[in-house]
Motif scaffolding. Structure first.
Motif, short mmCIF file in Angstrom:
data_model
loop_
_atom_site.label_atom_id
_atom_site.label_comp_id
_atom_site.label_asym_id
_atom_site.label_seq_id
_atom_site.Cartn_x
_atom_site.Cartn_y
_atom_site.Cartn_z
N TYR A 87 109.25 98.80 50.64
CA TYR A 87 108.11 97.88 50.76
C TYR A 87 106.81 98.66 50.69
CZ TYR A 87 105.20 97.95 55.01
OH TYR A 87 104.24 98.26 55.93
N HIS A 91 103.64 98.05 48.01
CA HIS A 91 102.25 97.77 48.41
C HIS A 91 101.31 98.92 48.02
CE1 HIS A 91 103.17 94.33 51.52
NE2 HIS A 91 103.57 94.06 50.31
N LEU A 94 100.06 98.70 44.41
CA LEU A 94 99.22 97.55 44.01
C LEU A 94 97.87 98.00 43.44
CD1 LEU A 94 99.80 95.12 47.04
CD2 LEU A 94 100.47 94.69 44.65
N CYS A 96 94.95 97.10 44.16
CA CYS A 96 93.92 97.34 45.17
C CYS A 96 94.21 98.60 46.00
CB CYS A 96 93.77 96.14 46.09
SG CYS A 96 95.18 95.86 47.18
N MET A 97 95.39 99.19 45.82
CA MET A 97 95.71 100.42 46.55
C MET A 97 95.69 101.58 45.53
SD MET A 97 96.60 99.45 49.88
CE MET A 97 98.08 100.17 50.55
N HIS A 158 100.71 100.90 62.43
CA HIS A 158 99.40 101.59 62.42
C HIS A 158 99.45 102.94 63.13
CE1 HIS A 158 99.30 99.40 66.24
NE2 HIS A 158 98.37 100.24 66.65
N ALA A 162 101.90 103.34 57.89
CA ALA A 162 100.77 102.57 57.35
C ALA A 162 99.44 103.12 57.87
CB ALA A 162 100.92 101.09 57.70
N MET A 166 96.30 104.53 55.56
CA MET A 166 94.88 104.21 55.74
C MET A 166 94.05 105.50 55.78
SD MET A 166 92.92 101.51 56.11
CE MET A 166 91.15 101.62 55.98
N ILE A 169 93.65 106.70 52.29
CA ILE A 169 92.63 105.96 51.54
C ILE A 169 91.23 106.45 51.93
CG2 ILE A 169 91.52 103.69 51.35
CD1 ILE A 169 94.34 102.45 51.54
N MET A 170 91.03 106.66 53.24
CA MET A 170 89.71 107.09 53.71
C MET A 170 89.39 108.52 53.27
SD MET A 170 88.61 104.38 55.19
CE MET A 170 87.23 104.78 56.29
N ARG B 39 89.21 101.79 61.08
CA ARG B 39 88.93 100.65 60.19
C ARG B 39 90.14 99.71 60.09
NH1 ARG B 39 85.41 99.36 56.14
NH2 ARG B 39 86.25 98.16 54.40
N LEU B 40 91.33 100.30 60.03
CA LEU B 40 92.56 99.51 59.95
C LEU B 40 92.76 98.67 61.22
CD1 LEU B 40 95.38 98.89 58.67
CD2 LEU B 40 96.18 101.02 59.71
N VAL B 41 92.61 99.32 62.35
CA VAL B 41 92.84 98.62 63.62
C VAL B 41 91.73 97.58 63.86
CG1 VAL B 41 93.18 98.88 66.11
CG2 VAL B 41 94.17 100.55 64.53
N MET B 44 92.84 94.63 61.95
CA MET B 44 93.93 93.93 62.66
C MET B 44 93.36 93.08 63.79
SD MET B 44 96.64 97.13 62.91
CE MET B 44 98.02 96.24 63.67
N GLU B 115 90.27 94.79 50.02
CA GLU B 115 91.65 94.36 49.75
C GLU B 115 92.69 95.33 50.26
OE1 GLU B 115 93.03 92.76 45.96
OE2 GLU B 115 90.92 92.52 45.44
N ALA B 116 92.47 96.62 50.07
CA ALA B 116 93.47 97.61 50.51
C ALA B 116 93.63 97.54 52.03
CB ALA B 116 93.04 99.02 50.08
N THR B 117 92.51 97.45 52.73
CA THR B 117 92.57 97.35 54.19
C THR B 117 93.28 96.07 54.61
OG1 THR B 117 90.52 98.62 54.35
CG2 THR B 117 91.17 97.37 56.30
N VAL B 119 95.67 94.41 52.93
CA VAL B 119 97.12 94.57 52.71
C VAL B 119 97.72 95.36 53.87
CG1 VAL B 119 98.89 95.63 51.25
CG2 VAL B 119 97.02 94.37 50.20
N LEU B 120 97.07 96.48 54.20
CA LEU B 120 97.60 97.35 55.26
C LEU B 120 97.52 96.70 56.64
CD1 LEU B 120 96.29 100.89 54.25
CD2 LEU B 120 98.68 100.15 54.36
#
Lengths: 302, 302
Positions: A87, A91, A94, A96-97, A158, A162, A166, A169-170, B39-41, B44, B115-117, B119-120
């Motif tokens: 999975y 994702h 994608l 956007c990723m 998190h 995942a 993140m 990505i950052m 940013r992810l949290v 959420m 978008e990436a954020t 999805v995650l």
């Protein structure tokens, strides 16, 4: 420590057997329904069956073997870990990723199907993992089932995989130092590899206080795995790898290789693998497969 | 059956209390980390805290109350169901899915973040649900924990909510009849509502053979909920609803309302709610909250 001669048959046969068993298990878990969900389940099967090395299931099965765990239980748990891995790849690929078109040498799920189907197929493999772990077929002991779920859920969310994605990505916006890169990789790649080993021990009813050497092994191979991945991104062959390479350089990302240089990174990976093997010394010859697997992790070319 | 006079205070107070408890629980489960995962949290928390009616947690808590379940256990399990609901909304709102910009009256996660954020953040709320359910804080009985996980995993995957979402996507291309629409909605909306009731019974250690009347209640309110949603899409006020409406018509989708007409759909929803209440007759006054909740489901304007 004596350098053990390579035993390609032991590892090669173990990989083949686990690959066949995981494919069969996914096939059985994912019958195609006779309604418009067929497209969704076809996408799940496309992502889960016949692709990937199955490093995580093999780690789990080989650890479980140390403690005499029934193989079908270990394969079920391995299937759950692989469902999470699959999975995450859907994702991550994608648009956007990471926006990748190739994975395991074939079009990514959103390319072969479409984006909406890819998002849902990833979500459904995610749910499938916990469905499998919570069934009595995986363990008749509900305590074991609950602990398997807890281990995998924590390792993938998190505070695990995942969360690492993140941070990755950052990293396009923020320069990380070696400590931060290590943390990122411990989460992004290391957490699920460590969970695979941990779940083998959970199935083997090893109490937490008896798992320290297994956790040390998992931590070392997790870092070695990522260093090897970074080296592969720089030096690998795209056709063998079955995916796009040189992406770190294009995106200007810091990696173990950019921070340490190729030579030092390679030396570090080799050191980690030797160290990983030593953590398992108390298991003697029984741990040969795990030791071989650690070596494979840094030598692989895909 | 005597028509019970509306008791807005009972239901209104129950909603307020569960909303506050679920917000507190998410707040405690989701401390913002001191690294780039912040940013992810934050995403959420944005999706999980302070939005939504909390119909599913209230269903779970009200069912658990029938069997004297400890409230904090029921709130934890309700938080898990709501985490699944919240992740599904984030992913459904994505540009490649329903492409919505507004949810609960504020910008959707991919609009407020990216978008990436999104999805995650969805993936991480998904993992959080199973993390919560597998912890001893939710139940000290591992059998209960494993059964909660099994119930929620099955209800949310390809044989549940996400499978229904796929059928919904395919409905833009394929005309469904009433039987197929019913199946679609039983999966898309009904499965998670039914799981909420079921999980309340699991926490209450009600054996499967004692849950038939609860399942019948859940099935009826699930269908009534969706008919009400379809009516709301036709007749509702966008500002009250906090999201875009009239989408079914624009997309040419078959719904209960297009297939049955407004009047018959409304009559059907009312009939289902009365029937749902009768399934709980054996619980007498103890089931008043669940009966009120069923009525609210068809009368809500958002």
């Amino acid at each position: 420590m004596t350098v053990v001669t390579a035993l390609p048959d032991l590892l090669g046969e173990a990989f083949e057997r686990v690959q066949a068993d995981i494919d069969s298990a996914f096939d059985a878990f994912l019958p195609v329904p006779d309604d418009t969900r067929a497209r969704l389940v076809e996408a799940m099967r496309y992502a889960a069956i016949g692709g990937g090395k199955r490093v995580r299931p093999l780690l789990l099965v080989a650890t479980a073997d140390l403690f005499g765990v029934n193989r079908s239980a270990a394969i079920n748990a391995g299937c759950a870990v692989e469902a999470i891995h699959a999975y995450s790849l859907i994702h991550d690929d994608l648009p956007c990723m990471d926006d990748d078109e190739l994975r395991h040498g074939k079009p990514t799920v959103h390319t072969a199907f479409d984006e909406a189907t890819a998002v849902l197929a990833g979500d459904c493999l995610h749910a499938l993992a916990f469905d499998i772990l919570s069934q009595p077929d995986t363990s008749t002991d509900p305590f074991v089932r609950a602990e398997l779920v807890a281990t995998l859920a924590r390792a993938s969310g998190h505070d695990g995989m995942a969360g690492g994605q993140m941070m990755d990505i950052m990293s396009e916006e923020q320069a990380y130092d070696l400590r931060q890169i290590t943390r990122l990789q411990q989460l992004k790649t290391g957490a699920l590899l460590a969970a695979s080993v941990e779940m083998g021990a959970v199935l083997g009813r090893v109490p937490p206080e008896g798992r320290a050497h297994l956790r040390a092994y998992a931590r070392d191979i997790g870092l070695a795995f990522q260093i090897a991945d970074d080296l592969l991104d720089v030096e690998g062959d795209e056709e063998r790898a079955g995916k796009a390479l040189r992406k770190d350089e294009v995106q200007g990302k810091q990696t173990f290789v950019t921070l340490m240089g190729v030579e030092q990174a390679r030396a570090q990976a080799t050191m980690l693998v030797e160290q990983a093997g030593r953590h398992l010394a108390s298991h003697g010859e029984d741990a040969r497969l795990l030791v071989e697997l650690a070596r494979f992790i840094v030598k692989r070319d895909h």
